[in-house]
Design a protein around this motif. Structure first.
Motif, PDB file in Angstrom:
ATOM      1  N   CYS A 210       6.420   3.704   8.116  1.00  0.00           N
ATOM      2  CA  CYS A 210       6.085   2.320   7.279  1.00  0.00           C
ATOM      3  C   CYS A 210       5.879   1.155   8.104  1.00  0.00           C
ATOM      4  O   CYS A 210       6.345   1.071   9.412  1.00  0.00           O
TER       5      CYS A 210
ATOM      6  N   THR B 260       3.033   5.492   4.720  1.00  0.00           N
ATOM      7  CA  THR B 260       2.355   6.904   5.097  1.00  0.00           C
ATOM      8  C   THR B 260       3.137   7.889   5.162  1.00  0.00           C
ATOM      9  O   THR B 260       3.994   7.905   5.905  1.00  0.00           O
TER      10      THR B 260
ATOM     11  N   ILE C   2      -2.863   0.305  -3.932  1.00  0.00           N
ATOM     12  CA  ILE C   2      -2.857  -0.991  -3.564  1.00  0.00           C
ATOM     13  C   ILE C   2      -2.268  -1.776  -4.597  1.00  0.00           C
ATOM     14  O   ILE C   2      -3.118  -1.652  -5.942  1.00  0.00           O
TER      15      ILE C   2
ATOM     16  N   GLN D 224       3.601  -1.153   3.850  1.00  0.00           N
ATOM     17  CA  GLN D 224       2.733   0.198   3.694  1.00  0.00           C
ATOM     18  C   GLN D 224       3.719   1.314   4.042  1.00  0.00           C
ATOM     19  O   GLN D 224       4.403   1.262   4.756  1.00  0.00           O
TER      20      GLN D 224
ATOM     21  N   SER E 172       3.799  -7.969   3.283  1.00  0.00           N
ATOM     22  CA  SER E 172       3.164  -6.802   3.143  1.00  0.00           C
ATOM     23  C   SER E 172       3.953  -5.688   3.538  1.00  0.00           C
ATOM     24  O   SER E 172       5.010  -5.750   4.510  1.00  0.00           O
TER      25      SER E 172
ATOM     26  N   VAL F  86       0.855  -1.138  -0.241  1.00  0.00           N
ATOM     27  CA  VAL F  86      -0.113  -0.158  -0.118  1.00  0.00           C
ATOM     28  C   VAL F  86       0.882   1.395  -0.018  1.00  0.00           C
ATOM     29  O   VAL F  86       1.602   1.473   0.948  1.00  0.00           O
TER      30      VAL F  86
END
Length: 118
Positions: free
Chosen positions: A93, A112, A40, A110, A108, A33
Motif C-alpha cells: 500500500c 496492490t 478507482i 492505493q 490518496s 485505487v
C-alpha cells in the motif's frame, strides 16, 4: 515537522475505524485505487464503496517506509489485515498525506494485493 508515529497511527485508523470516525481526515478530491471490483474511487465515492465501508478487525504494517517533503508525506508498507469470515488480506500500500494548517489529510491511497484474493 512531521511526527511519523502520528502519521502511522492515522493510517491505521483508516483501516480500523468506521467512516464516521475518519471521513473528516480525508482531503477534498481525494482518490483511492483499490482492487477489483472497487477500482478507482474519487472524493465521496470512496466512502460509498462497500470495500471501503467494511472495517478490519486487526491490521499489521510491515516494511514501513515514509518520505516527507514540505507539506506532503508518503507512506508505503505491507499490510496484513483480518476481519471475520474472510481470509487474511495482504497487500502493498501507499498513502499520500497533505498538511493543511498543521493538520494531515489523506489525499490518496492505493492497494496492490500480494496474493490472489478469494
Amino acid at each position: 515537522m512531521t511526527n511519523s508515529d502520528d502519521l502511522w497511527a492515522l493510517e491505521k485508523k483508516f483501516w480500523t475505524e468506521g467512516a464516521d470516525g475518519i471521513h473528516h481526515l480525508t482531503a477534498k478530491g481525494a482518490l483511492a485505487v483499490l482492487p477489483y471490483p472497487a477500482g478507482i474511487l474519487v472524493d465521496q465515492a470512496i466512502w460509498r464503496d462497500n470495500a471501503v465501508a467494511q472495517r478490519w478487525r486487526t491490521v499489521v504494517f510491515t516494511e514501513p517506509v515514509m518520505t516527507h517533503k514540505g507539506d506532503v508525506a508518503v507512506l508505503a508498507y505491507h499490510v496484513s489485515a483480518e476481519r471475520a469470515d474472510v481470509p487474511i488480506y495482504e497487500a502493498l500500500c501507499t498513502s499520500t498525506y497533505l498538511r493543511d494548517e498543521n493538520e494531515w489529510f489523506r489525499l490518496s491511497h492505493q492497494q496492490t494485493p500480494t496474493a490472489q484474493q478469494d
